[in-house]
Design a protein around this motif. Sequence first.
Motif, PDB file in Angstrom:
ATOM      1  N   PHE A   8      42.472  32.158  23.348  1.00 53.34           N
ATOM      2  CA  PHE A   8      43.402  30.926  23.644  1.00 53.34           C
ATOM      3  C   PHE A   8      43.077  30.943  25.363  1.00 53.34           C
ATOM      4  N   GLY A   9      43.530  29.877  26.009  1.00 58.14           N
ATOM      5  CA  GLY A   9      43.436  29.522  27.335  1.00 58.14           C
ATOM      6  C   GLY A   9      42.019  28.901  27.517  1.00 58.14           C
ATOM      7  N   LYS A  10      41.857  28.903  28.952  1.00 60.23           N
ATOM      8  CA  LYS A  10      40.591  28.168  29.242  1.00 60.23           C
ATOM      9  C   LYS A  10      39.706  29.366  29.872  1.00 60.23           C
ATOM     10  N   ARG A  11      38.448  29.781  29.100  1.00 60.94           N
ATOM     11  CA  ARG A  11      37.428  30.634  29.520  1.00 60.94           C
ATOM     12  C   ARG A  11      36.530  30.072  30.463  1.00 60.94           C
ATOM     13  N   CYS A  12      36.376  30.739  31.478  1.00 53.92           N
ATOM     14  CA  CYS A  12      35.491  30.369  32.511  1.00 53.92           C
ATOM     15  C   CYS A  12      33.954  31.141  32.256  1.00 53.92           C
ATOM     16  N   GLN A  13      33.134  30.744  32.671  1.00 54.34           N
ATOM     17  CA  GLN A  13      31.623  31.457  32.596  1.00 54.34           C
ATOM     18  C   GLN A  13      31.307  32.297  33.528  1.00 54.34           C
ATOM     19  N   SER A  14      31.943  32.003  34.622  1.00 57.00           N
ATOM     20  CA  SER A  14      31.657  33.112  35.793  1.00 57.00           C
ATOM     21  C   SER A  14      32.986  33.177  36.656  1.00 57.00           C
ATOM     22  N   VAL A  15      33.243  34.277  37.549  1.00 58.91           N
ATOM     23  CA  VAL A  15      34.051  34.382  38.712  1.00 58.91           C
ATOM     24  C   VAL A  15      34.023  32.931  39.576  1.00 58.91           C
ATOM     25  N   ASP A  16      32.889  32.638  39.812  1.00 58.15           N
ATOM     26  CA  ASP A  16      32.954  31.306  40.731  1.00 58.15           C
ATOM     27  C   ASP A  16      33.689  30.323  40.086  1.00 58.15           C
ATOM     28  N   GLU A  17      33.294  30.220  38.845  1.00 58.81           N
ATOM     29  CA  GLU A  17      34.117  28.776  38.248  1.00 58.81           C
ATOM     30  C   GLU A  17      35.205  29.013  38.052  1.00 58.81           C
ATOM     31  N   LEU A  18      35.704  30.266  37.671  1.00 57.53           N
ATOM     32  CA  LEU A  18      37.351  30.439  37.902  1.00 57.53           C
ATOM     33  C   LEU A  18      37.912  30.262  39.119  1.00 57.53           C
ATOM     34  N   LEU A  19      37.307  30.546  40.291  1.00 59.37           N
ATOM     35  CA  LEU A  19      37.694  30.241  41.828  1.00 59.37           C
ATOM     36  C   LEU A  19      37.443  28.818  41.686  1.00 59.37           C
ATOM     37  N   GLU A  20      36.416  28.117  41.286  1.00 57.16           N
ATOM     38  CA  GLU A  20      36.428  26.664  41.837  1.00 57.16           C
ATOM     39  C   GLU A  20      37.509  25.759  40.867  1.00 57.16           C
ATOM     40  N   LYS A  21      37.859  26.149  39.533  1.00 58.97           N
ATOM     41  CA  LYS A  21      38.716  25.429  38.879  1.00 58.97           C
ATOM     42  C   LYS A  21      40.130  25.707  39.275  1.00 58.97           C
ATOM     43  N   THR A  22      40.517  26.813  39.853  1.00 60.07           N
ATOM     44  CA  THR A  22      41.894  27.237  40.326  1.00 60.07           C
ATOM     45  C   THR A  22      42.206  26.915  41.660  1.00 60.07           C
ATOM     46  N   SER A  23      41.426  27.051  42.567  1.00 55.76           N
ATOM     47  CA  SER A  23      41.577  26.909  43.872  1.00 55.76           C
ATOM     48  C   SER A  23      42.762  27.516  44.372  1.00 55.76           C
ATOM     49  N   PRO A  24      42.704  28.883  44.204  1.00 51.01           N
ATOM     50  CA  PRO A  24      43.958  29.750  44.751  1.00 51.01           C
ATOM     51  C   PRO A  24      44.026  29.940  46.105  1.00 51.01           C
ATOM     52  N   ASP A  25      45.365  30.009  46.422  1.00 51.66           N
ATOM     53  CA  ASP A  25      45.851  30.436  47.712  1.00 51.66           C
ATOM     54  C   ASP A  25      45.587  32.043  47.984  1.00 51.66           C
ATOM     55  N   ILE A  26      45.891  32.614  47.030  1.00 52.16           N
ATOM     56  CA  ILE A  26      45.558  34.112  47.202  1.00 52.16           C
ATOM     57  C   ILE A  26      44.776  34.569  46.180  1.00 52.16           C
ATOM     58  N   VAL A  27      43.710  35.688  46.411  1.00 48.77           N
ATOM     59  CA  VAL A  27      43.127  36.290  45.485  1.00 48.77           C
ATOM     60  C   VAL A  27      43.514  37.764  45.620  1.00 48.77           C
ATOM     61  N   VAL A  28      43.846  38.625  44.330  1.00 48.77           N
ATOM     62  CA  VAL A  28      44.141  39.789  44.434  1.00 48.77           C
ATOM     63  C   VAL A  28      42.662  40.661  44.110  1.00 48.77           C
ATOM     64  N   CYS A  29      42.029  41.363  44.960  1.00 49.96           N
ATOM     65  CA  CYS A  29      40.908  42.012  44.592  1.00 49.96           C
ATOM     66  C   CYS A  29      41.025  43.193  44.146  1.00 49.96           C
ATOM     67  N   ALA A  30      41.132  43.592  42.637  1.00 52.03           N
ATOM     68  CA  ALA A  30      41.287  44.985  42.146  1.00 52.03           C
ATOM     69  C   ALA A  30      40.430  45.368  41.103  1.00 52.03           C
ATOM     70  N   ILE A  31      39.328  45.053  41.186  1.00 57.58           N
ATOM     71  CA  ILE A  31      38.098  45.565  40.431  1.00 57.58           C
ATOM     72  C   ILE A  31      37.344  46.959  41.108  1.00 57.58           C
ATOM     73  N   PRO A  32      37.411  47.856  40.466  1.00 62.94           N
ATOM     74  CA  PRO A  32      36.652  49.082  41.006  1.00 62.94           C
ATOM     75  C   PRO A  32      35.205  48.851  41.015  1.00 62.94           C
ATOM     76  N   GLY A  33      34.679  49.716  42.085  1.00 59.49           N
ATOM     77  CA  GLY A  33      33.443  49.922  42.328  1.00 59.49           C
ATOM     78  C   GLY A  33      32.471  48.684  42.632  1.00 59.49           C
ATOM     79  N   PHE A  34      31.091  48.607  42.316  1.00 52.61           N
ATOM     80  CA  PHE A  34      30.214  47.640  42.998  1.00 52.61           C
ATOM     81  C   PHE A  34      30.679  46.403  42.511  1.00 52.61           C
ATOM     82  N   GLU A  35      31.260  46.250  41.283  1.00 54.22           N
ATOM     83  CA  GLU A  35      31.358  44.937  40.461  1.00 54.22           C
ATOM     84  C   GLU A  35      32.501  44.405  41.290  1.00 54.22           C
ATOM     85  N   GLY A  36      33.329  45.241  41.846  1.00 55.06           N
ATOM     86  CA  GLY A  36      34.504  44.757  42.730  1.00 55.06           C
ATOM     87  C   GLY A  36      33.890  44.151  43.890  1.00 55.06           C
ATOM     88  N   VAL A  37      32.844  44.889  44.732  1.00 51.75           N
ATOM     89  CA  VAL A  37      32.237  44.259  45.681  1.00 51.75           C
ATOM     90  C   VAL A  37      32.069  43.047  45.667  1.00 51.75           C
TER      91      VAL A  37
END
Length: 376
Positions: free
Chosen positions: A67-96
Amino acid sequence: MEEKAAVKKVVIFGATGSIGTQTVDVVKQLGGFEVVGISFGSNIEIASRIMRDLGVEYYFSKKDIGFGKRCQSVDELLEKTSPDIVVCAIPGFEGVKTTFSALRYAKRIALATKEALVCAGPFVKDLARENNVELIPVDSEHSAIFQLYEPHIEKILITASGGAVRDVPLERISELKPSDILKHPTWSMGGRITVDSATMVNKLFEVIEAHELFNLEYGRIDVKINRLSFIHGIVFLKDGVIKIHAGKPDMRIPIAYALTYPERKYHSYVADVEEFDLTLFDVERERYPLFFYGLELTKDNDDLAWRIALNAADEVAVNAFLNREIMFTDIEKVVRMTIEYILKQNISVQSIEDVYEIDNLARSYALKYVEKEVKK
Ligand SMILES: NC(=O)C1=CN([C@@H]2O[C@H](COP(=O)(O)OP(=O)(O)OC[C@H]3O[C@@H](n4cnc5c(N)ncnc54)[C@H](OP(=O)(O)O)[C@@H]3O)[C@@H](O)[C@H]2O)C=CC1
Ligand SMILES: CC(=O)[C@@H](O)[C@H](O)COP(=O)(O)O
Ligand SMILES: [Mn+2]
């Protein structure tokens, strides 16, 4: 009449983890924030709960939650949502990698992923400056220093708990299993950072993180053990004033501050003086060899190559340890050998592409080293 502040749109990367779920708690208490998108790895159960609970519209994950709207990439998620704040909380190089994406879309980054500053500090800061993005630390010690910060600083001190090995006789440390190492004395956190607390690679990361965030020379950043993690950070000013940031260890407090800065809106437990632990101990050299090895490297150069190798090798080694393929004390070998291999290549890091390339090189070396030289 007082004008009502606009609701701030928040995206949480790593929503199902320790920082992610505590961010959800904070958003619920604060009001005035709307979680418009989340990303997560594989925990569909927690992700679905968050999506339903907060009415989140968009998500990104390799897993479909149905359910909900699934994006194909992190960039698509950011484009669709235009956030004021992003909380970056993924560990390791994926988080980088995801932090770099956030730097192109957000107005503010609440940064828990310390690996971004360890592997790519100068590039992260340049992009933040160019794109006018506020970089607010979530890491408890850095949030503390950030809150105390003012010009005229002589030095700073950040604290360490000492992690799971702090009271174990030295000769028994090599016998410790993942279940022993994952028992952190003061904080409840994800697997990687909990193991990193035990080797104090986490504190080495944090020294580098402080160096990048506050533009301080390494020689002006001190580390001491505070057993209850009651003191988070200390700032020593040139006029002799010492400012201490303290409080019960609860990550919801720095998370809330990163969301509401420059205001303070969160309500939490206020400790009594009987609960104060103001005692600081030296870090033992024999107990935390990787921490001191890394501190030595900070003296020689400010190059990123060894820092990228440190993160990649540690990520590989911690994974192997948690999968019971190597011993706790083998983490040190894997990290040292990988850093030495990378240093021998004499590569100077000039671009974000170089950061990715060295991560790849170091990761492959560390994986091979674990496979051929260390695996039980
Ligand atoms: N926990 C803490 O108190 C603190 C953490 N930090 C830093 O914050 C970051 C997060 O730590 P923490 O919350 O403890 O970690 P956790 O392991 O608890 O959570 C990690 C989160 O990232 C997600 N994730 C993991 N790998 C991927 C991937 N490849 N793609 C997308 N999502 C992924 C996980 O998803 P899923 O579980 O669904 O697979 C989960 O939501 C780390 O960089 C850590 O150093 C800093 C200070 C304190
Ligand atoms: C909560 C937090 O900020 C962690 O980074 C913490 O510092 C880990 O504990 P150690 O002090 O044991 O590394
Ligand atoms: Mn910390």
